[in-house]
Motif scaffolding. Sequence first.
Motif, mmCIF file in Angstrom:
data_model
loop_
_atom_site.group_PDB
_atom_site.id
_atom_site.type_symbol
_atom_site.label_atom_id
_atom_site.label_comp_id
_atom_site.label_asym_id
_atom_site.label_seq_id
_atom_site.Cartn_x
_atom_site.Cartn_y
_atom_site.Cartn_z
ATOM 1 N N LEU A 156 41.321 45.268 39.407
ATOM 2 C CA LEU A 156 40.302 45.195 40.447
ATOM 3 C C LEU A 156 40.954 44.950 41.805
ATOM 4 O O LEU A 156 42.016 44.320 41.886
ATOM 5 C CB LEU A 156 39.314 44.064 40.137
ATOM 6 C CG LEU A 156 38.446 44.263 38.895
ATOM 7 C CD1 LEU A 156 37.680 42.985 38.569
ATOM 8 C CD2 LEU A 156 37.474 45.422 39.091
ATOM 9 N N PRO A 157 40.327 45.420 42.893
ATOM 10 C CA PRO A 157 40.896 45.191 44.226
ATOM 11 C C PRO A 157 40.863 43.712 44.587
ATOM 12 O O PRO A 157 39.883 43.022 44.308
ATOM 13 C CB PRO A 157 39.986 46.008 45.145
ATOM 14 C CG PRO A 157 38.693 46.129 44.398
ATOM 15 C CD PRO A 157 39.074 46.192 42.949
ATOM 16 N N VAL A 158 41.942 43.237 45.159
ATOM 17 C CA VAL A 158 42.077 41.825 45.518
ATOM 18 C C VAL A 158 42.613 41.722 46.932
ATOM 19 O O VAL A 158 43.498 42.480 47.328
ATOM 20 C CB VAL A 158 43.042 41.096 44.544
ATOM 21 C CG1 VAL A 158 43.406 39.721 45.070
ATOM 22 C CG2 VAL A 158 42.411 40.980 43.164
ATOM 23 N N LEU A 159 42.066 40.793 47.702
ATOM 24 C CA LEU A 159 42.580 40.528 49.043
ATOM 25 C C LEU A 159 42.456 39.041 49.309
ATOM 26 O O LEU A 159 41.386 38.457 49.178
ATOM 27 C CB LEU A 159 41.784 41.311 50.096
ATOM 28 C CG LEU A 159 42.177 41.069 51.558
ATOM 29 C CD1 LEU A 159 43.598 41.557 51.818
ATOM 30 C CD2 LEU A 159 41.201 41.764 52.503
ATOM 31 N N ASP A 160 43.571 38.415 49.623
ATOM 32 C CA ASP A 160 43.524 37.012 50.015
ATOM 33 C C ASP A 160 44.681 36.733 50.961
ATOM 34 O O ASP A 160 45.395 37.652 51.367
ATOM 35 C CB ASP A 160 43.554 36.075 48.794
ATOM 36 C CG ASP A 160 44.889 36.111 48.053
ATOM 37 O OD1 ASP A 160 45.703 37.014 48.324
ATOM 38 O OD2 ASP A 160 45.113 35.247 47.188
ATOM 39 N N THR A 161 44.829 35.489 51.321
ATOM 40 C CA THR A 161 45.912 35.080 52.214
ATOM 41 C C THR A 161 46.859 34.185 51.422
ATOM 42 O O THR A 161 46.605 32.986 51.262
ATOM 43 C CB THR A 161 45.359 34.309 53.432
ATOM 44 O OG1 THR A 161 44.322 35.085 54.030
ATOM 45 C CG2 THR A 161 46.451 34.037 54.446
#
Length: 209
Positions: A156-161
């Motif tokens: 699944l697409p993931v985006l974090d810092t």
Amino acid sequence: MKSVPRVLAVLPLLLVLACTTAEQAPERAAGETRAAPDGLRVLGAVPDFTLTDQDGRPFGRSDLQGRVWIATFIFTRCGSTCPLQTAEFGRLQEDLGSDQGAEDLRLVSFTVDPEHDTPEVLKAYADDAGADATRWRFLTGSRAELRELSKSGFKLPVLDTPDNPTSIITHSQMFVLVDRQGRIRGYYDGLDPNETQTLRSDVRTLLVG
């Protein structure tokens, strides 16, 4: 009057933005799709994992072996897609609960906000959702575990810092169907009635297959 610190002022926006990847498709690796005798695709396999459930107990893939299960990623402070995803899981629990083979169906909600979503918080959230604890588990763990499971495990697409340990892991609203052998058999937009109806049909196929 003192001004509101910038970090507090933008927090509600960040919590909403963390639920805005609905249109992104799963990051499936090439060559993973193949036909199966039941007519559903095989899209990969969920790797082994052990996390902590809403009762504070270890829970992992081995506990789901031999079960058909549906996974989704949420967080309890979300005010956008997550309540809708959880409500749809509640409907799945009710709609499929009396089907043939329903004793082998499990629902699994993974948090993407582990620093806030402790087992106690997840327990209260599960109770509010009317979750049957014998069939619907809410899981938390370390940030690294949950991020890797979402991205590499479920594709699944993931985006974090990564350098901010308190940032929310931006997640997908997709539901993921997994068979008794731990293989991924389908992805469904959890907020699309047509896709969740297809999910119901596919679950029934796996339960009686």
